[in-house]
Design a protein around this motif. Structure first.
Motif, PDB file in Angstrom:
ATOM      1  N   LEU A  81       4.492  10.216  -8.980  1.00  0.00           N
ATOM      2  CA  LEU A  81       4.518  10.223 -10.499  1.00  0.00           C
ATOM      3  C   LEU A  81       4.386  11.573 -11.220  1.00  0.00           C
ATOM      4  O   LEU A  81       5.279  11.603 -12.452  1.00  0.00           O
ATOM      5  CB  LEU A  81       3.132   9.406 -10.758  1.00  0.00           C
ATOM      6  N   PHE A  82       4.105  12.660 -10.699  1.00  0.00           N
ATOM      7  CA  PHE A  82       3.849  13.838 -11.450  1.00  0.00           C
ATOM      8  C   PHE A  82       4.836  14.917 -10.588  1.00  0.00           C
ATOM      9  O   PHE A  82       4.378  16.378 -10.976  1.00  0.00           O
ATOM     10  CB  PHE A  82       2.456  14.244 -11.809  1.00  0.00           C
ATOM     11  N   ASP A  83       5.612  14.245  -9.820  1.00  0.00           N
ATOM     12  CA  ASP A  83       6.387  15.605  -9.099  1.00  0.00           C
ATOM     13  C   ASP A  83       7.389  16.026  -9.831  1.00  0.00           C
ATOM     14  O   ASP A  83       7.952  15.352 -10.736  1.00  0.00           O
ATOM     15  CB  ASP A  83       6.828  14.593  -7.892  1.00  0.00           C
ATOM     16  N   LYS A  84       8.047  17.168  -9.668  1.00  0.00           N
ATOM     17  CA  LYS A  84       8.861  17.751 -10.387  1.00  0.00           C
ATOM     18  C   LYS A  84      10.385  17.154 -10.286  1.00  0.00           C
ATOM     19  O   LYS A  84      11.118  17.499 -10.737  1.00  0.00           O
ATOM     20  CB  LYS A  84       8.985  19.148 -10.377  1.00  0.00           C
ATOM     21  N   THR A  85      10.305  16.100  -9.252  1.00  0.00           N
ATOM     22  CA  THR A  85      11.625  15.646  -9.104  1.00  0.00           C
ATOM     23  C   THR A  85      11.908  14.920 -10.288  1.00  0.00           C
ATOM     24  O   THR A  85      13.141  14.486 -10.861  1.00  0.00           O
ATOM     25  CB  THR A  85      11.523  14.471  -7.944  1.00  0.00           C
ATOM     26  N   TRP A  86      10.964  14.304 -11.128  1.00  0.00           N
ATOM     27  CA  TRP A  86      11.273  13.410 -12.198  1.00  0.00           C
ATOM     28  C   TRP A  86      11.748  14.273 -13.348  1.00  0.00           C
ATOM     29  O   TRP A  86      12.486  13.958 -13.808  1.00  0.00           O
ATOM     30  CB  TRP A  86       9.660  12.878 -12.813  1.00  0.00           C
ATOM     31  N   PHE A  87      11.164  15.447 -13.414  1.00  0.00           N
ATOM     32  CA  PHE A  87      11.560  16.515 -14.382  1.00  0.00           C
ATOM     33  C   PHE A  87      13.201  16.705 -14.001  1.00  0.00           C
ATOM     34  O   PHE A  87      14.209  17.066 -15.033  1.00  0.00           O
ATOM     35  CB  PHE A  87      11.018  17.761 -14.541  1.00  0.00           C
ATOM     36  N   ARG A 138       0.926  -1.296  -0.028  1.00  0.00           N
ATOM     37  CA  ARG A 138       0.005   0.131   0.099  1.00  0.00           C
ATOM     38  C   ARG A 138       0.938   1.143   0.063  1.00  0.00           C
ATOM     39  O   ARG A 138       0.449   2.275  -0.654  1.00  0.00           O
ATOM     40  CB  ARG A 138      -1.029   0.181   1.288  1.00  0.00           C
ATOM     41  N   SER A 139       2.154   1.269   0.621  1.00  0.00           N
ATOM     42  CA  SER A 139       2.877   2.268   0.664  1.00  0.00           C
ATOM     43  C   SER A 139       3.603   2.679  -0.695  1.00  0.00           C
ATOM     44  O   SER A 139       3.602   3.887  -1.040  1.00  0.00           O
ATOM     45  CB  SER A 139       3.782   2.124   1.924  1.00  0.00           C
ATOM     46  N   VAL A 140       4.135   1.654  -0.980  1.00  0.00           N
ATOM     47  CA  VAL A 140       4.764   1.735  -2.476  1.00  0.00           C
ATOM     48  C   VAL A 140       3.617   2.248  -3.465  1.00  0.00           C
ATOM     49  O   VAL A 140       3.919   3.235  -4.055  1.00  0.00           O
ATOM     50  CB  VAL A 140       5.071   0.257  -2.807  1.00  0.00           C
ATOM     51  N   ALA A 141       2.442   1.807  -3.451  1.00  0.00           N
ATOM     52  CA  ALA A 141       1.513   2.160  -4.382  1.00  0.00           C
ATOM     53  C   ALA A 141       1.209   3.702  -4.230  1.00  0.00           C
ATOM     54  O   ALA A 141       1.068   4.596  -5.070  1.00  0.00           O
ATOM     55  CB  ALA A 141       0.194   1.293  -4.152  1.00  0.00           C
ATOM     56  N   LEU A 142       1.017   3.982  -2.911  1.00  0.00           N
ATOM     57  CA  LEU A 142       0.579   5.403  -2.429  1.00  0.00           C
ATOM     58  C   LEU A 142       1.734   6.542  -2.943  1.00  0.00           C
ATOM     59  O   LEU A 142       1.536   7.516  -3.312  1.00  0.00           O
ATOM     60  CB  LEU A 142       0.218   5.662  -1.223  1.00  0.00           C
ATOM     61  N   VAL A 143       2.727   6.123  -2.534  1.00  0.00           N
ATOM     62  CA  VAL A 143       3.956   7.020  -2.717  1.00  0.00           C
ATOM     63  C   VAL A 143       4.331   7.064  -4.376  1.00  0.00           C
ATOM     64  O   VAL A 143       4.454   7.960  -4.861  1.00  0.00           O
ATOM     65  CB  VAL A 143       5.076   6.530  -1.945  1.00  0.00           C
ATOM     66  N   GLY A 144       4.127   5.898  -4.993  1.00  0.00           N
ATOM     67  CA  GLY A 144       4.518   5.926  -6.482  1.00  0.00           C
ATOM     68  C   GLY A 144       3.493   6.768  -7.258  1.00  0.00           C
ATOM     69  O   GLY A 144       3.943   7.454  -8.072  1.00  0.00           O
TER      70      GLY A 144
END
Length: 146
Positions: free
Chosen positions: A19-25, A9-15
């Protein structure tokens, strides 16, 4: 609930949340400027540290606050975030591109507009030039993923 169920549940919620966090950018832009392997290792280490600290703080709160109080605080936090997201949605320009806006925001925060794009060339190209233009980087990425 079993430990494994809570873990997933934690992995799914955090994932989903990340997902759209600017950390990815940030990771994408840094990987275009510097060694992708180094950016990956640094990002992974930062995520590991972040998760470790979050779990430690969660455990501390769970030990010092009674269960019902913790559940009400959690519900209150979710309502605050829902209100903030609703405000962002309401104020958003329907014609804007969220991905492009994220790239621009990350670029501004990292001062990438003023720095030249630098990345060592791969061994295969070996033409002696240590810097590449943005177009060269895009060509290299196209070649790598083709």
């Amino acid at each position: 609930h079993g430990d494994l169920e809570v873990f997933f549940r934690s992995v799914a919620l955090v994932g989903v949340a990340e997902l759209f966090d600017k950390t990815w950018f940030m990771g994408l832009i840094l990987a275009l400027r510097y060694s992708a392997r180094l950016v990956f290792v640094g990002s992974f280490a930062a995520l590991f540290l972040h998760c470790f600290l979050a779990a430690a703080l969660g455990l501390a709160f769970a030990r010092f606050l009674p269960g019902p109080c913790l559940r009400y605080l959690t519900a209150g936090l979710f309502l605050c975030f829902a209100a903030l997201y609703a405000k962002d949605w309401y104020m958003a320009d329907p014609e804007s591109d969220a991905i492009e806006a994220g790239k621009e925001e990350v670029g501004e925060e990292c001062n990438f507009d003023t720095e030249p794009l630098k990345q060592p060339l791969s061994q295969e190209r070996g033409d002696g030039d240590d810097t590449v233009s943005t177009n060269d980087t895009e060509d290299r990425l196209d070649d790598d993923f083709a």
